[in-house]
Design an enzyme around this catalytic site. Structure first.
Site, PDB file in Angstrom:
ATOM      1  N   CYS A 113       0.658  -1.079   0.149  1.00 43.19           N
ATOM      2  CA  CYS A 113       0.018  -0.052   0.023  1.00 43.19           C
ATOM      3  C   CYS A 113       0.707   1.120   0.284  1.00 43.19           C
ATOM      4  O   CYS A 113       0.686   2.136  -0.859  1.00 43.19           O
ATOM      5  CB  CYS A 113      -0.994  -0.036   1.318  1.00 43.19           C
TER       6      CYS A 113
ATOM      7  N   HIS B 283      -2.391   6.354   4.363  1.00 50.23           N
ATOM      8  CA  HIS B 283      -1.482   5.639   4.549  1.00 50.23           C
ATOM      9  C   HIS B 283      -0.267   6.027   4.067  1.00 50.23           C
ATOM     10  O   HIS B 283       0.854   5.240   3.869  1.00 50.23           O
ATOM     11  CB  HIS B 283      -1.647   4.084   3.861  1.00 50.23           C
TER      12      HIS B 283
END
Length: 472
Positions: free
Chosen positions: A76, A135
Site C-alpha cells: 500500500c 497510509h
C-alpha cells in the site's frame, strides 16, 4: 455546528442543482478511485465469476479497460506514494524510499522533499479532497492537508492495524499495543473506531465524497477527488445489511460494496450533469491476498479469511514485485467524448503515469528538478491511431530499490535471488501472451531475450542507484 453546515450545503445542492451551470468549468474534474487490495480478475469485466460488480462493469462499457496496468509496488504505502508523486517508491523522500507504515511509525511522505499531484492541481484552481485511507504518514506533518488536499476524512493506515493485532512480521515492536483506528477530519482525530465503527465507515466515506462533489460544483471550481475505500482490505467489514450477499465470502461482500459506492458516485455525477467533464479512473493499489493468515483469522474470523481455493489469472498476489499478481491490477477509465466507449488498451502503463497525465490535463507544469517516472498516456486514453506505451519496459522495484522483475513487450523476466516466492539461481522468463499465469519458465528456449532483458535490468538498476531516468 460543522455537521449542520455540511447538511445545509447538501440540501442546497440537492434543490438547486438545475441552476448550476457546469459548463462554466472548462478544466476536467478528476476522480481517482483507489481500491485497496483488489485483484486483477476480481471485477466482472475482468473475468470474475463469483463477484458481481455491475457498476464497474458499466464503467468499463462506457469507457476503456487497461489490461496491462502496473501499480508501482506490491504494497500500500509505496504504491500510493508513487502514484501521488509520479516516482518509483525508492526515489521518494530524496531516495530514502518509503515503506509500509504502521501506527508506531514516525516517518511519512515528506512535503519538503516531494511534489504531489494535488499540489499541482491546486495551483491550477482545483479543489481537492480525499475520503478513505491515506497510509502515507499518520503524524500531523504527513497528513493529506499538508500535501495539497483541501479536505480529508479518513483513516491514516489500514483498518487491521488496531490493538488486537500482534503482527506476523514483527511490525509491532516491544509489545506495544496500538490504539484503536483513528478517524481523522483534516488533522483532527474525531473518533477512535472499534470494529463495529469500522464497518460503517465505508458508507460515511461515500456520503462525504458525494457532498464534496456537490460543494465543488456549487463553487464552480474543477475538483480532484481521491476515493480510497477501506473495506476490501482486511478485515472485510461492510455496513450492516450488506453481509453475506456474495458467492466469494466476506471478501466478495467487500468488493460488491465497493461497487455500490462507485455506483452512488456515478449517479451523483449524472444528477449534477457533469459526467461529460469528469474523468474517472479506477485502479487498485496492489494485488490481493492469496494466502491464509492465521492471525487475521483469529482476530477477524471470516472477515480475515483468504480463500486459497479461489483461482486467479495471475500468479501470486500482494507483498511482492516479482509476479504479476502483486503489481498488475485492473484499470478502467471513463471520459465521455475523449475516451471512446467499450474499448480496451493492451499497452503497458503504470500508476505513476496518472501523475503526469492529470497534471498535463490541468495545464500544470511537471517538475524538472527531479526524476519523474510517470508519462503522459493521453494518446492511449483517446485511442489515437498508432499510440504505443510510453515505456520501453516496466520495472518491479522494491521500496529499497532492489529490482525484482522486468516487463518488456510480451516478456516477463524474474531476476534471480532469494525471496519468499521462491529462490531462483537463474533468471526466469515467461511469455505472457501464451502464459498469463507465469507458470512455464522458457528462459532456456529464448537465451537472446534473457540477455536483452538482463541488460535492461542492469541499466535500470544503475539508473535508479544514480538517480537517473530509466527510459534512456
Amino acid at each position: 455546528m460543522r455537521v449542520k453546515i455540511k447538511l445545509f450545503t447538501l440540501i442546497v445542492a440537492t434543490f438547486f442543482t438545475p441552476f448550476i451551470n457546469a459548463q462554466e468549468i472548462t478544466k476536467p474534474n478528476i476522480i481517482h478511485i483507489i481500491a485497496d487490495d483488489v485483484g486483477y480478475d476480481d471485477l466482472g469485466c475482468f473475468g470474475a465469476k463469483d463477484i458481481n460488480t455491475p457498476n464497474l462493469d458499466q464503467l468499463a462499457t462506457d469507457g476503456m479497460k487497461f489490461t496491462n496496468f502496473y501499480t508501482p509496488h506490491g504494497t500500500c504505502t509505496p504504491s500510493r506514494a508513487s502514484a501521488l508523486t509520479g516516482r518509483y517508491a525508492s526515489r521518494v523522500n530524496n531516495g530514502t524510499g518509503l515503506y509500509v507504515l504502521f501506527p508506531h511509525s514516525t516517518t511519512g511522505l515528506e512535503d519538503e522533499l516531494e511534489v504531489s499531484i494535488t499540489e499541482l492541481l491546486k495551483e491550477q484552481g482545483y479543489t481537492t479532497g480525499l475520503y478513505g485511507k491515506w497510509h502515507l504518514g499518520h503524524l500531523p506533518q504527513y497528513l493529506p492537508c499538508v500535501h495539497g488536499f483541501d479536505e480529508f476524512l479518513g483513516i491514516p493506515y489500514p483498518n487491521d492495524h488496531g490493538p488486537e493485532r500482534i503482527g506476523n512480521s514483527g511490525w509491532r515492536p516491544n509489545g506495544i499495543s496500538d490504539p484503536q483506528i483513528p478517524l481523522i477530519e483534516q488533522a483532527q482525530v474525531i473518533q477512535r473506531c472499534d470494529n463495529n465503527d469500522l464497518a460503517e465507515l465505508p458508507a460515511l466515506f461515500t456520503r462525504e465524497a458525494c457532498k464534496f462533489i456537490y460543494r465543488s460544483v456549487q463553487d464552480k471550481k474543477p475538483f480532484y477527488l481521491q476515493y480510497a475505500n477501506i473495506e476490501t482490505h482486511t478485515p472485510y467489514f461492510v455496513p450492516r445489511g450488506f453481509e453475506g450477499q456474495s458467492k466469494a465470502g466476506a471478501y466478495g461482500d467487500a468488493v460488491e460494496y465497493l461497487d455500490r459506492s462507485v455506483g452512488i458516485i456515478l449517479n451523483t455525477l449524472k444528477r449534477l450533469k457533469i459526467e461529460d467533464n469528469t474523468i474517472i479512473v479506477f485502479t487498485s493499489d496492489n494485488g490481493p491476498l492469496v494466502h491464509r493468515d492465521e492471525e487475521l483469522e483469529n482476530c477477524y474470523g471470516k472477515c480475515g479469511f483468504t480463500d486459497e481455493s479461489r483461482e486467479h489469472l495471475l500468479r501470486e498476489g500482494k507483498y511482492q514485485e516479482r509476479f504479476d499478481g502483486g503489481i498488475r491490477v485492473s484499470c478502467i477509465m471513463k471520459w465521455p467524448g475523449n475516451i471512446p466507449a467499450s474499448t480496451q488498451c493492451d499497452e503497458m502503463i503504470t500508476g505513476m503515469d496518472l501523475f503526469t497525465t492529470f497534471a498535463d490535463l490541468a495545464g500544470a507544469q511537471i517538475p524538472t528538478d527531479r526524476v519523474i517516472d510517470g508519462k503522459d498516456i493521453q494518446p492511449l486514453m483517446k485511442n489515437e491511431k498508432g499510440a504505443k506505451s510510453p515505456h520501453k519496459a516496466v520495472y518491479g522495484f522494491t521500496a529499497t530499490g532492489r529490482l525484482m522483475s522486468v516487463r518488456y513487450k510480451n516478456w516477463k523476466l524474474i531476476l534471480p535471488g532469494k525471496h519468499w516466492t521462491g529462490n531462483f539461481e537463474t533468471p526466469q522468463l515467461y511469455d505472457l501472451n501464451n502464459d498469463q499465469g507465469e507458470e512455464t519458465n522458457v528462459a532456456d528456449a529464448h537465451p537472446k531475450v534473457v540477455q536483452e532483458m538482463t541488460k535492461l535490468a542492469d541499466n535500470a538498476a544503475a539508473a535508479m542507484k544514480n538517480h537517473q531516468p530509466l527510459d534512456q
